[in-house]
Design a protein around this motif. Structure first.
Motif, PDB file in Angstrom:
ATOM      1  N   ALA A   3       0.764  -1.230   0.111  1.00 51.65           N
ATOM      2  CA  ALA A   3       0.233  -0.520   0.022  1.00 51.65           C
ATOM      3  C   ALA A   3       0.552   1.110  -0.399  1.00 51.65           C
ATOM      4  O   ALA A   3       1.094   2.030  -0.814  1.00 51.65           O
ATOM      5  N   HIS A   4       2.111   1.097   0.985  1.00 48.20           N
ATOM      6  CA  HIS A   4       2.611   2.970   0.890  1.00 48.20           C
ATOM      7  C   HIS A   4       3.780   2.783  -0.894  1.00 48.20           C
ATOM      8  O   HIS A   4       3.615   3.890  -0.162  1.00 48.20           O
ATOM      9  N   GLU A   5       3.403   1.929  -1.354  1.00 50.51           N
ATOM     10  CA  GLU A   5       4.043   2.267  -2.986  1.00 50.51           C
ATOM     11  C   GLU A   5       3.148   2.417  -4.171  1.00 50.51           C
ATOM     12  O   GLU A   5       3.513   3.228  -4.540  1.00 50.51           O
ATOM     13  N   THR A   6       1.880   2.758  -3.260  1.00 56.02           N
ATOM     14  CA  THR A   6       0.985   3.082  -4.505  1.00 56.02           C
ATOM     15  C   THR A   6       0.307   4.365  -3.591  1.00 56.02           C
ATOM     16  O   THR A   6      -0.626   4.795  -4.060  1.00 56.02           O
ATOM     17  N   ASP A   7       0.474   4.674  -2.662  1.00 57.65           N
ATOM     18  CA  ASP A   7       0.293   6.158  -1.790  1.00 57.65           C
ATOM     19  C   ASP A   7       0.391   7.035  -2.481  1.00 57.65           C
ATOM     20  O   ASP A   7       2.553   7.202  -2.381  1.00 57.65           O
ATOM     21  N   GLY A  33      13.630  18.108   3.549  1.00 55.55           N
ATOM     22  CA  GLY A  33      13.347  17.855   2.491  1.00 55.55           C
ATOM     23  C   GLY A  33      13.592  16.622   1.520  1.00 55.55           C
ATOM     24  O   GLY A  33      12.961  16.515   0.846  1.00 55.55           O
ATOM     25  N   ARG A  34      14.279  15.997   1.953  1.00 52.74           N
ATOM     26  CA  ARG A  34      14.932  14.669   1.578  1.00 52.74           C
ATOM     27  C   ARG A  34      13.795  13.671   1.188  1.00 52.74           C
ATOM     28  O   ARG A  34      13.331  12.981   1.815  1.00 52.74           O
ATOM     29  N   TYR A  35      14.037  13.582  -0.013  1.00 50.06           N
ATOM     30  CA  TYR A  35      12.838  12.469  -0.215  1.00 50.06           C
ATOM     31  C   TYR A  35      13.584  11.810  -1.993  1.00 50.06           C
ATOM     32  O   TYR A  35      14.545  11.829  -2.468  1.00 50.06           O
ATOM     33  N   GLN A  36      13.042  10.198  -2.353  1.00 51.30           N
ATOM     34  CA  GLN A  36      14.186   9.083  -2.990  1.00 51.30           C
ATOM     35  C   GLN A  36      12.503   8.662  -3.774  1.00 51.30           C
ATOM     36  O   GLN A  36      12.235   8.021  -2.355  1.00 51.30           O
ATOM     37  N   ALA A  37      12.245   8.574  -4.362  1.00 51.04           N
ATOM     38  CA  ALA A  37      11.031   7.736  -4.707  1.00 51.04           C
ATOM     39  C   ALA A  37      11.244   6.123  -4.487  1.00 51.04           C
ATOM     40  O   ALA A  37      12.909   6.012  -4.662  1.00 51.04           O
ATOM     41  N   ASN A  38      10.735   5.600  -4.875  1.00 53.41           N
ATOM     42  CA  ASN A  38      10.619   4.202  -4.584  1.00 53.41           C
ATOM     43  C   ASN A  38      10.743   3.959  -6.008  1.00 53.41           C
ATOM     44  O   ASN A  38      10.352   4.257  -7.094  1.00 53.41           O
ATOM     45  N   ALA A  39      11.648   2.835  -6.338  1.00 52.57           N
ATOM     46  CA  ALA A  39      11.499   1.926  -7.458  1.00 52.57           C
ATOM     47  C   ALA A  39       9.688   1.588  -7.894  1.00 52.57           C
ATOM     48  O   ALA A  39       9.158   1.111  -8.102  1.00 52.57           O
ATOM     49  N   PRO A  40      10.476   1.634  -9.323  1.00 51.68           N
ATOM     50  CA  PRO A  40      11.142   1.588 -10.087  1.00 51.68           C
ATOM     51  C   PRO A  40      11.880   3.164 -10.752  1.00 51.68           C
ATOM     52  O   PRO A  40      12.193   3.230 -11.298  1.00 51.68           O
ATOM     53  N   GLU A 117      18.779  12.163 -10.763  1.00 53.55           N
ATOM     54  CA  GLU A 117      17.492  11.025 -11.077  1.00 53.55           C
ATOM     55  C   GLU A 117      18.966  10.143 -10.811  1.00 53.55           C
ATOM     56  O   GLU A 117      19.952  10.214 -11.226  1.00 53.55           O
ATOM     57  N   ALA A 118      18.815   8.624 -10.016  1.00 54.99           N
ATOM     58  CA  ALA A 118      20.266   7.970  -9.939  1.00 54.99           C
ATOM     59  C   ALA A 118      20.268   7.357 -10.894  1.00 54.99           C
ATOM     60  O   ALA A 118      19.111   6.211 -11.370  1.00 54.99           O
ATOM     61  N   LEU A 119      21.361   6.593 -11.166  1.00 51.20           N
ATOM     62  CA  LEU A 119      21.817   6.463 -12.168  1.00 51.20           C
ATOM     63  C   LEU A 119      22.682   4.416 -11.089  1.00 51.20           C
ATOM     64  O   LEU A 119      23.202   4.987 -10.668  1.00 51.20           O
ATOM     65  N   ASP A 120      21.822   3.787 -11.219  1.00 46.70           N
ATOM     66  CA  ASP A 120      22.791   2.429 -10.577  1.00 46.70           C
ATOM     67  C   ASP A 120      22.673   2.598  -9.321  1.00 46.70           C
ATOM     68  O   ASP A 120      23.622   2.716  -8.274  1.00 46.70           O
ATOM     69  N   GLY A 121      22.096   3.698  -8.197  1.00 45.07           N
ATOM     70  CA  GLY A 121      21.811   3.527  -7.249  1.00 45.07           C
ATOM     71  C   GLY A 121      22.629   4.910  -6.672  1.00 45.07           C
ATOM     72  O   GLY A 121      22.622   5.620  -5.843  1.00 45.07           O
ATOM     73  N   ASN A 122      23.168   5.793  -7.227  1.00 43.27           N
ATOM     74  CA  ASN A 122      24.058   6.776  -7.268  1.00 43.27           C
ATOM     75  C   ASN A 122      23.556   8.731  -8.237  1.00 43.27           C
ATOM     76  O   ASN A 122      23.011   7.848  -9.221  1.00 43.27           O
ATOM     77  N   SER A 123      23.187   9.288  -7.927  1.00 43.26           N
ATOM     78  CA  SER A 123      23.001  10.788  -8.350  1.00 43.26           C
ATOM     79  C   SER A 123      23.535  11.934  -8.132  1.00 43.26           C
ATOM     80  O   SER A 123      23.163  12.462  -9.039  1.00 43.26           O
ATOM     81  N   VAL A 124      24.777  11.188  -7.822  1.00 47.61           N
ATOM     82  CA  VAL A 124      26.291  12.628  -7.803  1.00 47.61           C
ATOM     83  C   VAL A 124      27.282  11.839  -7.215  1.00 47.61           C
ATOM     84  O   VAL A 124      27.712  10.940  -6.814  1.00 47.61           O
TER      85      VAL A 124
END
Length: 141
Positions: A3-7, A33-40, A117-124
């Motif tokens: 449920a948390h992935e669709t809310d 306010g740091r956030y990271q979206a869930n995969a995909p 956006e992160a590529l292979d888990g890395n964004s910077v």
């Protein structure tokens, strides 16, 4: 899918407000306010508040970065290019793998919302700090 992935998710602006890591920033810099979206999804973001004279170290982003300037006056520099002045309402697109830095101007604080956006888990990829001499070239902006 749970449920948390669709809310819809709301992250309060002051969530996780903390000083930025000193190895990657110069001066008084606060992150909130740091956030990271869930995969995909690969998108993430953060609000960064720089005191006058504060800035990031040199860095790159594998898939680029967008900065939304919220308040104050800031400087942004792509390696090999002049320092550029930014202010409220400006949107800055930094293409993938472009070495750059950004922060407040020498005399005024600046807050921006950064999205990457992160590529292979890395964004910077962080590099060395911007020298005071290089930073102060922005005074001619």
């Amino acid at each position: 899918m749970t449920a948390h992935e669709t809310d819809l998710m709301i992250i309060p602006g002051e969530t996780g407000s903390a000083p930025a890591p000193p190895e990657y920033f110069t001066g008084d810099v606060q992150i909130s306010g740091r956030y990271q979206a869930n995969a995909p999804a690969r998108i993430g973001g953060v609000t960064v508040s720089f005191s006058a004279g504060a800035r990031t170290a040199w860095h790159t982003h594998p898939l680029g970065q967008t900065l939304f300037i919220v308040s104050g006056r800031g400087w942004v520099q792509q390696e090999g290019q002049p320092v550029q002045d930014v202010g409220p309402g400006d949107v800055v697109w930094i293409p993938p793998l472009i070495r750059h830095w950004h922060g407040a101007s020498a005399h005024e604080p600046m807050t921006h919302f950064a999205v990457a956006e992160a590529l292979d888990g890395n964004s910077v990829t962080w590099m060395e700090k911007v020298s005071d001499g290089d930073y102060h070239k922005g005074l001619g902006v």
